[in-house]
Design a protein around this motif. Structure first.
Motif, PDB file in Angstrom:
ATOM      1  N   MET A 139       0.638  -1.084   0.058  1.00  0.00           N
ATOM      2  CA  MET A 139       0.047  -0.054   0.242  1.00  0.00           C
ATOM      3  C   MET A 139       0.825   1.143  -0.034  1.00  0.00           C
ATOM      4  O   MET A 139       1.859   1.281   0.510  1.00  0.00           O
ATOM      5  N   GLU A 171      -8.700  -1.420  13.176  1.00  0.00           N
ATOM      6  CA  GLU A 171      -8.854  -2.706  12.115  1.00  0.00           C
ATOM      7  C   GLU A 171      -8.549  -2.143  10.751  1.00  0.00           C
ATOM      8  O   GLU A 171      -7.811  -2.682   9.972  1.00  0.00           O
ATOM      9  N   MET A 172      -9.127  -1.059  10.529  1.00  0.00           N
ATOM     10  CA  MET A 172      -8.834  -0.539   9.113  1.00  0.00           C
ATOM     11  C   MET A 172      -7.556   0.090   8.894  1.00  0.00           C
ATOM     12  O   MET A 172      -7.030  -0.117   7.856  1.00  0.00           O
ATOM     13  N   GLN A 173      -6.987   0.589  10.039  1.00  0.00           N
ATOM     14  CA  GLN A 173      -5.559   1.090   9.596  1.00  0.00           C
ATOM     15  C   GLN A 173      -4.697  -0.110   9.396  1.00  0.00           C
ATOM     16  O   GLN A 173      -3.593   0.351   8.866  1.00  0.00           O
ATOM     17  N   LYS A 174      -4.743  -1.114  10.035  1.00  0.00           N
ATOM     18  CA  LYS A 174      -3.707  -2.437   9.590  1.00  0.00           C
ATOM     19  C   LYS A 174      -3.662  -2.568   8.087  1.00  0.00           C
ATOM     20  O   LYS A 174      -2.623  -2.867   7.353  1.00  0.00           O
ATOM     21  N   ALA A 175      -4.869  -2.193   7.205  1.00  0.00           N
ATOM     22  CA  ALA A 175      -4.750  -2.651   5.852  1.00  0.00           C
ATOM     23  C   ALA A 175      -4.689  -1.146   5.057  1.00  0.00           C
ATOM     24  O   ALA A 175      -4.483  -1.344   4.060  1.00  0.00           O
ATOM     25  N   GLU A 176      -4.884  -0.044   5.792  1.00  0.00           N
ATOM     26  CA  GLU A 176      -4.695   1.089   5.190  1.00  0.00           C
ATOM     27  C   GLU A 176      -3.784   2.207   5.940  1.00  0.00           C
ATOM     28  O   GLU A 176      -3.969   2.786   6.838  1.00  0.00           O
ATOM     29  N   PRO A 177      -2.535   2.105   5.329  1.00  0.00           N
ATOM     30  CA  PRO A 177      -1.492   3.020   6.059  1.00  0.00           C
ATOM     31  C   PRO A 177      -1.834   4.492   5.948  1.00  0.00           C
ATOM     32  O   PRO A 177      -0.888   5.293   6.634  1.00  0.00           O
TER      33      PRO A 177
END
Length: 317
Positions: free
Chosen positions: A1, A60-66
């Protein structure tokens, strides 16, 4: 990402209070819409003391969205203070505040960017209709705008909420304002700058229920009025003068009547009505003065607008 640069082109600010159900729905639309713009961006979310799983969903969203940054406030400070926290921590050359319930469509940001690139420093997003509101709420909103326009030196754009684009210089100006009683719609309008607008269709709330009830809306409207107008203080001089004039005329009329027809039996009802009316006016006046005095008290204490429990930057956990 893609990693977020130190100075991204765009910052999207989203205050969240008990929006756990909306978080995945929001990001499912928001991130694709932002990636389609072809600009670097960051999303700054503010957990305003939520009692549900909003913070957990955001992390949780932050793990996939830097490109997602999460600000966790120590308690619920209210939307205006949470929005201020987002503005203070935004880094983008352009900044867009929006709600988490998807009533503000992320796709409309593309139209804002076009106006911004054409030279506008503030781009209003005007809703074409109020979706999901009762007739009483719509009438209340119209009444509030009318009263605010006639009693305040600041004119609020019609059907425009917090959803707008602001240039970096506009955000920096707002961040330098030290006041603690913050009516953000009024502040956004007060700072001025070159303006443009787009029109969008407001969507239905994706999930959950609104956090505002009639009492909160009424208090919010009164806070907005007293933040940008001292008319409620000044008007009582005119009310007092009018009552004094009427009282003087009544005294003169009673004296003339007494001299011509003599003394009659005084009326208990008229005395009671006069005392109750004047007592009510005095208490109402004291209440309004107390509201303004409370604002001065808050400003003098100088407490911070908000307290951050933790700032979750991408890759730090």
């Amino acid at each position: 990402m893609t990693e977020t640069p130190v100075t991204p082109d765009l910052s999207v600010i989203i205050p969240c209070y008990n929006e756990g159900e909306n978080v995945p729905l929001l990001f499912a639309r928001l991130i694709p819409a932002l990636e389609a713009l072809g600009v670097t961006f960051e999303v700054v979310t503010i957990n305003d003391g939520s009692k549900d799983n909003t913070l957990e969903r955001l992390l949780e969203m932050q793990k996939a969205e830097p490109r997602l940054r999460v600000i966790d406030l120590s308690r619920n400070f209210g939307k205006e203070k949470a929005l201020s926290a987002g503005l203070f921590h935004s880094r983008g050359r352009a900044v867009v505040p929006m709600d988490a319930d998807l009533q503000h469509p992320p796709e409309a940001i593309a139209d804002m960017l076009v106006k911004w690139r054409d030279g506008a420093e503030v781009v209003f997003a005007r809703r074409d209709a109020r979706t999901g509101q009762k007739l009483s709420e719509k009438l209340f909103a119209k009444g509030f705008y009318w009263v605010f326009d006639h009693l305040s030196e600041v004119r609020l754009p019609r059907e425009v909420g917090d959803f707008r684009l602001m240039d970096r210089k506009v955000v920096d100006t707002i961040n330098r304002m030290p006041e603690r009683s913050r009516f953000m719609k009024g502040i956004f309008a007060w700072v001025g700058y070159r303006e443009a607008e787009i029109v969008y269709r407001q969507g239905e709330r994706a999930a959950g229920t609104t956090k505002f009830n009639a009492i909160k809306l009424l208090r919010f409207a009164f806070d907005g009025l007293t933040s940008f107008s001292n008319f409620p203080l000044k008007v009582w001089s005119w009310v007092g003068a009018a009552i004094s004039t009427l009282a003087f005329l009544y005294i003169v009329a009673r004296l003339i009547r007494t001299m011509i027809w003599g003394v009659d039996v005084p009326g208990y009802e008229s005395i009671l009505m006069s005392v109750l009316f004047l007592g009510g006016v005095q208490l109402l006046t004291l209440g309004i003065i107390g509201d303004y005095l409370g604002r001065v008290f808050d400003e003098v204490k100088g407490r911070p607008l908000f307290i951050i429990r933790q700032l979750y930057e991408p890759g730090e956990r």
